[in-house]
Design a protein around this motif. Sequence first.
Motif, mmCIF file in Angstrom:
data_model
loop_
_atom_site.group_PDB
_atom_site.id
_atom_site.type_symbol
_atom_site.label_atom_id
_atom_site.label_comp_id
_atom_site.label_asym_id
_atom_site.label_seq_id
_atom_site.Cartn_x
_atom_site.Cartn_y
_atom_site.Cartn_z
ATOM 1 N N ALA A 1 0.832 -1.201 0.000
ATOM 2 C CA ALA A 1 0.000 0.000 0.000
ATOM 3 C C ALA A 1 0.870 1.256 0.000
ATOM 4 O O ALA A 1 0.626 2.207 -0.764
ATOM 5 N N GLY B 1 2.557 1.650 -3.357
ATOM 6 C CA GLY B 1 1.605 2.101 -4.365
ATOM 7 C C GLY B 1 1.327 3.591 -4.275
ATOM 8 O O GLY B 1 1.288 4.299 -5.288
ATOM 9 N N THR C 1 4.419 5.559 -5.388
ATOM 10 C CA THR C 1 4.554 5.517 -6.853
ATOM 11 C C THR C 1 3.596 6.505 -7.512
ATOM 12 O O THR C 1 3.952 7.210 -8.470
ATOM 13 N N TRP D 1 -6.568 5.816 -8.894
ATOM 14 C CA TRP D 1 -5.373 5.040 -8.557
ATOM 15 C C TRP D 1 -5.579 4.180 -7.304
ATOM 16 O O TRP D 1 -5.214 3.006 -7.283
ATOM 17 N N MET D 2 -6.202 4.775 -6.284
ATOM 18 C CA MET D 2 -6.292 4.106 -4.999
ATOM 19 C C MET D 2 -7.287 2.954 -5.001
ATOM 20 O O MET D 2 -7.070 1.931 -4.347
ATOM 21 N N LEU E 1 -5.718 -0.021 -6.630
ATOM 22 C CA LEU E 1 -4.638 -0.489 -5.767
ATOM 23 C C LEU E 1 -5.200 -1.265 -4.581
ATOM 24 O O LEU E 1 -4.719 -2.362 -4.250
ATOM 25 N N THR E 2 -6.244 -0.727 -3.933
ATOM 26 C CA THR E 2 -6.859 -1.414 -2.795
ATOM 27 C C THR E 2 -7.455 -2.751 -3.220
ATOM 28 O O THR E 2 -7.311 -3.767 -2.521
ATOM 29 N N ILE F 1 -4.644 -5.339 -3.840
ATOM 30 C CA ILE F 1 -4.064 -5.864 -2.607
ATOM 31 C C ILE F 1 -5.042 -6.805 -1.914
ATOM 32 O O ILE F 1 -4.664 -7.888 -1.439
#
Length: 735
Positions: free
Chosen positions: A176, A179, A182, A202-203, A206-207, A210
């Motif tokens: 996390a 990410g 980045t 983006w988040m 990403l979440t 993961i």
Amino acid sequence: MSSLKVQKDLTSFLLYVLGFFLLWEWLRPVEELTDTSNVIVFLVFLILSLLLAFFGVSPVLSGFIKVLYILYELHYLYFEGSFFQFSWISLFASDLVHNFGLIVDRDWPGMTNLFRSLLFFILLWLMTYLIQYWLINRRRIFIFFFMTLIYITVLDTFTPYEANAAIVRTVIAGFAVMGILTFNRLLDQEGLKKEASLSRKWMIPLTALIALSTGLGFAAPKAEPIWPDPVPFIKSYGQNSGGDGPGIQKIGYGEDDSRLGGPFIGDNAVVFRAEVESRHYWKVETKDTYTGKGWVTSQAEGEYQPFEMGEEIPVTSFIDNDAIKTTEEVSSVYTFMNYPHVVYPLGLNNIEAAPFITYELETATEKIRTLEGGRPFALEEYKLGFEVPDYSVTAMKAAGENAESLPEEFVARYTQLPEALPERVRELAVEITQEKPDWFEKARELERYFRRAEYIYSQTDVAVPDENEDYVDQFLFDTKQGYCDNFSSSMVVMARSIGLPARWVKGYTEGEFKQSLGSGLRLFEVTNNNAHSWVEIYFPEMGWVPFEPTQGFNNNVQFNFDNAGQNTSQPETEKPNETETPVKPDMPEEAAAEESSPFSIKELWDNLGAFLKDNWKVIGAAIVAAGVLVFVLFQKRGKWMPHYFIWRFKKTKDDEHFPKAYLILLKELDRYGLKRKNGQTLREYAKYIDSFFSTGEMSRLTARYEELVYRGVLKEGSWNDTKELWENLIKKTIA
């Protein structure tokens, strides 16, 4: 603009939260694996430090708040009464002074819990600063993330700590953070504004990624681990490694000596126990051909000379003549390993075992095999009769004059050297012995050469020569560090290079003393840790004479110097030397010095404050650099501290230094890992050290120290007599 500001704060806050969770993983095992309690106090300090960094509090105010918190918690944990009474400050200051003194004396176990907690707070302070630096300034967290994973997995492997959940938490937090960082780096590179829509695009993936990866990891079927416990594999890997070198070996008797070098691990498995009248080495076999990498035999293996009980044993040792006085002794051996051969002392002339046992001598190595019905058979017990020689030094000095009487074939066999032996080995041997007039003095000088400080006894940091390197040459000139094989092989090669017939001998040292049996007999226990190699040199009309070049070892060979100037006894002093104590200056003198100072205290303080304000960055960098240097020196103290102590006591001759040097040796042995158990006497501890290093030096040092402690008497010249023993032992603690 306000929404962007909120988004930025939320992102940064999330980074700090995830950084806190990574730091928390370092603290979780502490409470389980150590006696540390009240971990919540340290967690609160982490949260406080990260919050101060998040809100951008100035370094001065932030430092003041942290120091105040640390002092308050230390008072809460270790002092009674109110924090604001300040009566505890004097106790706190005296505790600091006491612990700094312990640091100077390197008495780490003696540090108080109060001081340990203070150091732990300082460590956490440094770690929170690094987290802030990596997250906000560098925007890179991979190194810390990777270190956290290594830390957790190592604890999971080698300690009772169960890290299954910790690994999952660390992976989630680490990915996390990487990410988010980045994403921030990409925005900076493209010059984009940190809008909420971009963050969501983006988040959210990403979440989801993961979460999906974590869920699949839990739900996926798992096979049994191929490598369920890596510890035994790690320990045995070097022992079973192939390739050009021997890898990490286990100490003990082995037949293949064609490739020497490399470290080994200890093994305290009992090989045999022996009832003896005096200490002596136990021989198994000899080797006569040096290849540049190790030892082999020149004669064909498998050629045996049989003999039976009561017959003369065809082992060549010393020659029976008037120049060698002998004492007859008997030793009984009780074996614990199924070795179909005999271990025997120098001067063997009789073996008693079961009547159906026969023997044969391997002519190439002088190994005595035991047989039953013509097949190899391991004896459970046997008795040896032998003669202990006492060599006349006068006769040995004259023996070299009869070198021409030795057969050419014999001389060629025991002076053999490979053609590729580097010339500098011969040159060194000539340089060492050129001023010595006879064979005996030359041999003794070669033996003494390896007692020099530059040569170090080590069982772990031992090199393996490359294909184009010579084993002896590498040890003599390059590494100068090794164990018995390095020392003994080097002496044999150098002796041969100056024309002395010599051979390489394998067997065991005397072992560890267990108990007295009465009638002059003592019981010794010999383990694989006592496996050893040494040197025998042939003197015309005298025979084979053992020599011991390995640092810290003594094979108890007796040399009779014909009573010529050999009275080494020294009178005892009536009282031990008194220890001087430093005298503190009188207070009036201190006050006078303060009054004569050209600056007042206020002026000095103002100048100091201005200097710190103008140069705080440089001072801070210098402090960090100094801290890193101190940390590195501390981590590597096992390599340089013994050298420092050797240098410190090298030129001293006063006996008053003996007890101080002995106590330093105890601390070095403790640091090396040879810890003294609770309730263990110094004498018992010394026996344990001697057993570990296969020597008798610690017992001799301890006997001299106990004489000082219990009798209050120290013989004059004690430090000179024992300095070499002390140096040999402290060198072995170099790691």
